[in-house]
Design an enzyme around this catalytic site. Structure first.
Site, PDB file in Angstrom:
ATOM      1  CE  LYS A   1      -3.805  -2.021   2.254  1.00 11.28           C
ATOM      2  NZ  LYS A   1      -4.500  -3.248   3.250  1.00 11.28           N
TER       3      LYS A   1
ATOM      4  CD  GLN B   1      -4.010  -4.496   6.736  1.00 13.65           C
ATOM      5  OE1 GLN B   1      -4.057  -3.285   5.807  1.00 13.65           O
ATOM      6  NE2 GLN B   1      -4.164  -6.042   5.949  1.00 13.65           N
TER       7      GLN B   1
ATOM      8  CG  ASP C   1     -10.157  -0.708   4.242  1.00  8.79           C
ATOM      9  OD1 ASP C   1      -9.987  -1.886   3.523  1.00  8.79           O
ATOM     10  OD2 ASP C   1      -9.146  -0.832   5.558  1.00  8.79           O
TER      11      ASP C   1
END
Ligand code: GUN
Length: 294
Positions: free
Chosen positions: A53, A97, A120
């Site tokens: 990322k 995460q 997200d």
């Protein structure tokens, strides 16, 4: 002839557009979009995702910040860190995460992120908007998959799509997108299969499009699909393999080699969905930035 749905090719094309948009912003004296990621502990796969990322942010000209915390961090401390980023106007998007250590409730963390920074798309508010077909942050993996289908001109309208796996990260939002009234990637008839589905092969054999996201290497066998199916493989599992330099290979959820000739199109692992997931995240970060600046 089977089409390989190449995530590298498709994501490069989309990333080119993002890169140009960012360079125009910077030329006008504006700061670039900024993505922050929180990583708790040192899970191997999570380390790989987060590194990728960061690399991709740099490639398109975004700023990125990685905040690492020891796995002993408490829920309260982590909530405080999320709050700091919520209040930081220089950061447009935040991801926590997953997976998190057992003592931390992931829903509590994702619901602490400001919905306008939840790139997200895991916040309950954004998930609700998605289910109502409203404009929102679409979770990165299903978002990347629909962009991959669009890039290769694969129509979903009227097709029978079978999604295997009902996670909130992939399967559930995927089933919502494919069955939505969106003319680019929706209008499919969707079956959402999961661990308790009886006679799974009977169902997958009827599928025009199969999205498999169960995390079990080579789970979907060649005899479980029909001739001419489109197979989207979300799985990527490290399987010990002494013939490889790093001691493992990466297997998808589909038995790629055995089903290849039978498919109209299929994603490779690696080099398929994973790269599109990152693209989905970049796109959402740009969206968060624009919502604030335009
Ligand atoms: N873990 C596996 N996939 C994802 C994802 O898309 N986002 C986050 N935050 N964690 C993940």
């Amino acid at each position: 002839m089977t089409t390989i749905l190449d995530g590298k090719v498709a994501s490069a094309a989309y990333k080119q557009v993002i890169t140009e948009e960012v360079s125009q912003l910077v030329a006008k004296g504006k700061r670039p979009p900024h993505l922050a990621a929180i990583l708790v502990g040192n899970d191997g796969a999570s380390e790989t995702y987060v590194a990728s990322k960061e690399k991709n942010c740099a490639q398109v000209g975004f700023n990125s910040t990685l905040l690492r915390f020891d796995e002993s961090i408490s829920e309260t401390q982590l909530l405080e860190e999320i709050d700091k980023i919520n209040k930081n106007d220089d950061i447009d998007g935040l991801i926590v995460q997953l997976p998190l250590p057992k003592h931390i409730n992931p829903d509590k963390m994702t619901d602490a992120i400001l919905p306008s920074k939840d790139v997200d798309g895991f916040h309950t508010f954004n998930a609700g908007q998605l289910s109502k077909n409203m404009d929102t942050f679409i979770p990165a993996t299903p978002y990347g998959i629909v962009k991959l289908l669009m890039h290769y001109g694969i129509s979903t309208k009227g097709k029978h799509a079978v999604v295997v796996g009902r996670s909130m990260i992939v399967g559930r939002p995927m089933s919502i997108l494919l069955s939505s009234s969106n003319s680019d990637y929706g209008n499919a008839t969707v079956t959402l299969a999961h661990r308790y589905t009886d006679n799974l092969a009977d169902i997958t054999k009827q599928a025009d499009i199969i999205v498999v996201a169960v995390g079990i290497p080579l789970f979907l066998k060649a005899d479980m699909i029909k001739e001419g199916a489109v197979v989207i493989d979300v799985g990527i599992t490290r399987v010990p393999d002494e013939t490889k330099k790093r001691g493992f290979r990466l297997d998808g959820d589909a038995d790629y080699d055995k089903m290849f000739d039978k498919c109209e199109a299929i994603t490779p692992v690696p080099g398929g969905v994973g790269l599109m997931t990152i693209l989905g995240l970049l796109d959402n970060t740009l969206k968060a930035y624009k919502a604030k600046h335009e």
